[in-house]
Design a protein around this motif. Structure first.
Motif, short mmCIF file in Angstrom:
data_model
loop_
_atom_site.label_atom_id
_atom_site.label_comp_id
_atom_site.label_asym_id
_atom_site.label_seq_id
_atom_site.Cartn_x
_atom_site.Cartn_y
_atom_site.Cartn_z
N LEU B 124 -19.06 -2.27 -16.61
CA LEU B 124 -18.98 -0.86 -16.22
C LEU B 124 -17.58 -0.30 -16.47
CD1 LEU B 124 -20.96 -0.55 -12.87
CD2 LEU B 124 -21.57 0.36 -15.09
N ALA B 125 -16.57 -1.11 -16.13
CA ALA B 125 -15.19 -0.65 -16.34
C ALA B 125 -14.93 -0.41 -17.83
CB ALA B 125 -14.21 -1.69 -15.79
N THR B 126 -15.48 -1.29 -18.67
CA THR B 126 -15.28 -1.13 -20.11
C THR B 126 -16.00 0.12 -20.62
OG1 THR B 126 -15.30 -3.54 -20.21
CG2 THR B 126 -15.41 -2.39 -22.31
N LEU B 127 -17.22 0.34 -20.10
CA LEU B 127 -17.95 1.54 -20.52
C LEU B 127 -17.23 2.81 -20.04
CD1 LEU B 127 -21.64 0.39 -19.84
CD2 LEU B 127 -20.48 0.61 -22.03
N ARG B 128 -16.59 2.70 -18.88
CA ARG B 128 -15.82 3.86 -18.39
C ARG B 128 -14.66 4.16 -19.34
NH1 ARG B 128 -16.91 2.00 -13.13
NH2 ARG B 128 -15.03 0.75 -12.93
N ARG B 129 -14.04 3.08 -19.85
CA ARG B 129 -12.94 3.26 -20.79
C ARG B 129 -13.41 3.96 -22.05
NH1 ARG B 129 -9.63 -1.46 -22.74
NH2 ARG B 129 -8.57 0.27 -23.74
N LEU B 130 -14.68 3.71 -22.41
CA LEU B 130 -15.23 4.36 -23.61
C LEU B 130 -15.71 5.77 -23.30
CD1 LEU B 130 -17.20 1.35 -25.15
CD2 LEU B 130 -14.99 2.26 -25.83
N ARG B 131 -15.42 6.23 -22.07
CA ARG B 131 -15.72 7.60 -21.63
C ARG B 131 -17.20 7.94 -21.66
NH1 ARG B 131 -10.99 9.82 -20.75
NH2 ARG B 131 -9.19 9.15 -21.96
N LEU B 132 -18.04 6.98 -21.25
CA LEU B 132 -19.45 7.30 -21.10
C LEU B 132 -19.60 8.22 -19.89
CD1 LEU B 132 -20.02 5.01 -23.15
CD2 LEU B 132 -22.03 4.49 -21.79
N PRO B 133 -20.60 9.11 -19.90
CA PRO B 133 -20.75 10.06 -18.78
C PRO B 133 -20.87 9.33 -17.44
CG PRO B 133 -22.26 10.59 -20.56
CD PRO B 133 -21.62 9.30 -20.92
N SER B 134 -20.20 9.86 -16.42
CA SER B 134 -20.17 9.15 -15.13
C SER B 134 -21.55 9.09 -14.48
CB SER B 134 -19.13 9.77 -14.20
OG SER B 134 -19.64 10.92 -13.61
N VAL B 135 -22.40 10.09 -14.77
CA VAL B 135 -23.77 10.05 -14.20
C VAL B 135 -24.52 8.84 -14.76
CG1 VAL B 135 -25.98 11.26 -14.12
CG2 VAL B 135 -23.86 12.55 -13.93
N PHE B 136 -24.37 8.62 -16.06
CA PHE B 136 -25.02 7.49 -16.71
C PHE B 136 -24.53 6.16 -16.11
CE2 PHE B 136 -24.87 4.31 -20.17
CZ PHE B 136 -26.23 4.18 -20.39
N LEU B 137 -23.22 6.08 -15.88
CA LEU B 137 -22.65 4.86 -15.32
C LEU B 137 -23.10 4.65 -13.87
CD1 LEU B 137 -19.05 5.13 -16.77
CD2 LEU B 137 -20.88 3.59 -17.49
N ALA B 138 -23.19 5.76 -13.12
CA ALA B 138 -23.66 5.65 -11.73
C ALA B 138 -25.10 5.15 -11.71
CB ALA B 138 -23.54 7.00 -11.04
N ILE B 139 -25.92 5.66 -12.63
CA ILE B 139 -27.33 5.21 -12.71
C ILE B 139 -27.37 3.71 -13.02
CG2 ILE B 139 -29.48 5.39 -14.02
CD1 ILE B 139 -28.85 8.39 -14.34
N LEU B 140 -26.54 3.30 -13.99
CA LEU B 140 -26.49 1.88 -14.35
C LEU B 140 -26.09 1.01 -13.15
CD1 LEU B 140 -24.77 1.29 -17.82
CD2 LEU B 140 -27.05 0.63 -17.10
#
Lengths: 249, 220
Positions: B124-140
């Protein structure tokens, strides 16, 4: 300035859609620093009452209609952020409250929502985990903790928001004696007011200054812990038992 | 049950020591290659399969573990693939079925490798670094957290049913009871979602998910 009443509830009634009155004309207050036990049989309305204190069940949203005050602030839609900052709510099932992948992220959830600077968030996480005896658990997965640890992480998440009042819904359920003892120790150190809904009456005797007895959505009795819980006739009438500590030997 | 997919996530193999971004790019590269390779290019697909097998070996993920997970993944994949010849005609349909099965299997085994060499919070931290939308990350994050809670709930319901089964149910009864259990699980999941939402609001959530990296080294 500290408010005289940490919690004030005045003639609160509530009904879930399509069901009978869950709370019926309930009134009480809790002074600053006081620990109050909320006891009653299952389905008495204890959890529903606690949810009102945190504004999770705001049936009255305007100031003129509200029945609940936290630190003299009326619980209204406008005051919800302030109320939730002041009232720390511990849910019965830790799986409902631990929704982040790691302990660090979960404990940091509240402080981040308070818009605190990153360093302050980190400091609060460390302090809260230290307070519940879980320092070093930061990178642990929330899924791989024992029930006692999960409850303590939940409590750390609550502490990290630095609330002045704790509303605890069955904090001791399903805990083994050691975990229960640890949790009692943590709660005793908390400086603010507490309202503890529980079936564990021996803990109430040990922890609480005062007791509210709720049954059928109504407040049936309120008074000093030993006076209420030691009254065998009253307890039996409401489907409860005198706790072992208060039973004559 | 909670480590069903990522049992080896916190091991210390060569792959585990790679930087998070490298692991993510390797996985994305393999998945991209698997999905772009035409089904008619057998040697190329074989080469990709070998590469996936190689990174699994490097990460010391047992073959039996991968096989057991595939056993659960294949039935829905095969069901979907086998429906194609019925709708697309036999010749084109079978080719598409083979493509779906092949690409699905290769992609799944790659994703399985990724979650087993990278703890989910690191992913998740890596995906955050790639600036994926926070809603998508929260769902994940919520899906990962509650998938196994619900799985455990289903398991408890199944056990509760079994202890009161005094005879072997017929296949029809099994399907019927399974459907009822899934329905009940859905209702319980909705109830739990309600409680989780309450718990989030109780800690000041107002619709926007905020993240903070635990340590600087996660941000590398």
């Amino acid at each position: 300035m500290t408010a005289a009443n940490a919690v004030r509830v005045d003639r609160l009634s509530f009904r879930y859609p399509g069901s009978a009155l869950t709370l019926n004309d309930v009134s009480f207050s809790i002074a600053s620093g006081e620990i109050v036990g909320l006891v009653g049989p299952s389905g008495a309305g204890k959890s529903t009452l606690l949810q009102h204190l945190n504004g999770l069940l705001p049936t009255r949203l305007s100031e003129s209609e509200t029945n609940t005050w936290i630190d003299d602030i009326p619980v209204t839609r406008a005051s919800l952020p302030d109320v939730r900052r002041r009232v720390g709510f511990l849910f019965q099932d830790p799986d409902d409250q631990l929704f982040c992948p790691t302990v660090f992220e979960d404990v940091a959830f509240g402080p981040l929502n308070l818009n605190l600077p990153d360093d302050e968030v980190r400091r609060r996480v460390q302090e809260s985990l230290l307070a519940v005896g879980l320092s070093g658990y930061e990178s642990r997965s929330t899924m791989r903790l024992s029930l006692g640890e999960r409850k303590r992480v939940c409590l750390a998440g609550v502490f990290a928001c630095q609330p002045s009042i704790l509303a605890l819904d069955e904090p001791f359920s399903s805990l083994d004696p050691r975990a229960r003892r640890t949790l009692i120790g943590i709660l005793k150190k908390f400086p603010g007011s507490q309202i503890v809904a529980t079936h564990d009456l021996d803990v109430v005797v040990e922890l609480c200054h005062r007791v509210l007895l709720l049954d059928g959505g109504q407040l049936r009795a309120s008074g000093l812990t030993n006076d209420i819980l030691g009254n065998a006739a009253l307890m039996e009438r409401h489907g409860l038992e005198v706790p072992l500590r208060l039973q004559p030997r | 049950m909670s480590d069903y997919l990522d049992r080896f996530g916190r091991d210390q193999s060569t792959c585990h020591r790679w930087p998070p971004l490298v692991k993510l790019y390797v996985a994305m590269g393999l998945i991209l290659a698997a999905t772009c390779a035409p089904i008619t290019h057998g040697p190329l697909l074989g080469l990709i399969a070998c590469a996936i097998f190689f990174v699994h070996s490097l990460a010391r993920i047992p073959l039996a573990f991968v096989a057991r997970r595939l056993f659960f993944f294949w039935p829905p994949l095969f069901l979907m693939a086998l429906s194609l010849p019925l709708s697309q005609g036999c010749r084109a349909g079978w080719l598409m079925s083979a493509t779906i099965i092949c690409r699905g299997t290769l992609s799944f085994t790659t994703a399985l490798w990724l979650v087993n060499v990278m703890p989910f919070d690191q992913l998740l931290a890596t995906l955050r670094r790639l600036r994926l939308p926070s809603v998508f990350l929260a769902i994940l994050a919520l899906m990962y957290r509650f998938l196994f809670v619900l799985w455990d709930e289903l398991d408890r319901m199944r056990t509760a049913r079994q202890v009161r089964l005094f005879r072997k149910p017929s296949l029809w009864e099994q399907w019927q009871q399974g459907a009822q259990m899934l329905g009940r699980l859905l209702i319980r999941a909705l109830d739990r979602a309600d409680r989780v939402h309450g718990a989030m609001m109780a800690r000041g959530w107002q619709g926007e998910t905020r993240w903070l990296e635990q340590r600087q080294k996660d941000q590398r």
